[in-house]
Design an enzyme around this catalytic site. Structure first.
Site, short mmCIF file in Angstrom:
data_model
loop_
_atom_site.label_atom_id
_atom_site.label_comp_id
_atom_site.label_asym_id
_atom_site.label_seq_id
_atom_site.Cartn_x
_atom_site.Cartn_y
_atom_site.Cartn_z
N LYS A 1 16.58 22.15 51.52
CA LYS A 1 16.11 23.72 51.55
C LYS A 1 14.78 23.78 51.12
CE LYS A 1 16.14 27.97 52.17
NZ LYS A 1 15.92 28.68 53.34
N THR B 1 18.63 30.26 47.78
CA THR B 1 17.58 29.01 47.67
C THR B 1 17.67 28.59 46.05
OG1 THR B 1 16.63 29.64 49.28
CG2 THR B 1 15.22 28.32 47.94
#
Length: 301
Positions: A175, A100
């Site tokens: 995301k 991430t």
């Protein structure tokens, strides 16, 4: 038929171990880089993987390298650091970042890899370590469609859903939005449960009514295992990482720019929990943090 790619993997933690396990068990030559926790590395070596001494060696031994580390500082350290990925990357090699990450950092890393003659795609993940072990993750992808098609057989070893978000960086943006939505629900559930306990509401009754109506969600159901049974294993993601992801999302909001009133409140909930010593705990323990703030920790339901 084209030969199977040689795969490298950096970051074999809670999510990465399951991904790497499925890659090597489905017939791909796998090189991994160890970290502090030796157990996942030793398990993968026992399944046929080879351990490298640094990121440069992983790159030298691989046609495709996955990164699955904590965040952008760790990605940049792996890529740009001494004995880093760039030092060993061959022309035409592919780097897939499943971390991430901050979109601006993603573009910086992608440009450096392209300058070296390599290719970059962002491939962040959805679901939990349980689905990683089962080979049932969902993936968002960003990058050249031809490159993504080339690595799809490898992605399919550990994922059952693959969504193309757009060019490089698009998947990391998607995301962050996805994680914000999930964490906003988590923060709301924590406040609701803490309030229910303080008000003397039966938590089984709360569960029974929420799961029959519009307030139901995947995150709520994951949290029920914790506040009803004490099982935190349904959301193996640390509060510190949640605070980090929300901080990245706030940065993205600022760069757009866009409004983020609710985001700020959610971020502060997790940041406060982190600062009060809950950072290493799994996500359901955000309930404990809110209860501590409310001075209700340990009280009977």
């Amino acid at each position: 038929m084209a030969a199977k790619k040689r795969v490298g993997f950096i970051g074999v933690g809670l999510m990465g171990h399951g991904m790497a396990k499925n890659i090597v068990e489905k017939g791909y030559a796998l090189t991994v880089l160890g970290h502090r926790n030796r157990q996942p590395v030793e398990d993968l070596v026992g399944r046929g993987a080879v351990e490298a001494k640094n990121a440069a060696e992983v790159a030298q031994r691989s046609d495709l390298v996955f990164l699955c580390v904590t965040g952008s500082p760790q990605v940049e350290a792996v890529v740009f650091g001494k004995d880093g990925l760039l030092e060993g990357l061959a022309a035409g090699a592919i780097v897939a970042d499943s971390s991430t990450a901050e979109p601006d950092s993603t573009l910086k890393v992608a440009a450096a890899i392209a300058a070296k003659g390599g290719r970059f795609v962002d491939t962040p993940l959805v679901r939990t370590p349980k689905e990683a072990e089962e080979g049932r993750l969902a993936i968002m992808t960003g990058g050249d469609p031809a490159t993504l098609a080339e690595i799809r057989p490898v992605l399919e070893t550990f994922a059952e859903s693959i969504v193309h978000a757009g060019p490089v960086g698009a998947a990391h943006k998607l995301k962050l939005i996805n994680n914000y939505l999930a964490l906003a629900v988590a923060g709301s559930v924590a406040e609701a449960v803490a309030t229910a306990r303080k008000a003397g509401v039966d938590l089984q009754a709360l569960t029974d009514i929420v799961t029959t109506g519009g307030a139901d969600s995947v995150m709520f159901r994951r949290f029920t295992k914790y506040f009803l049974e004490g099982d935190d294993s349904t959301a193996k993601f640390s509060i510190a990482n949640a605070a980090k992801d929300l901080r990245y999302y706030m940065h993205m909001i600022e760069s757009v720019p866009a409004a983020g009133f609710i985001t700020a409140a959610v971020h502060q909930t997790f940041q406060l929990a982190n600062l009060r010593g809950h950072g290493s705990a799994f996500l359901p323990h955000i309930i404990d943090a809110v209860e501590a703030i409310n001075e209700t920790a340990g009280k009977a339901q």
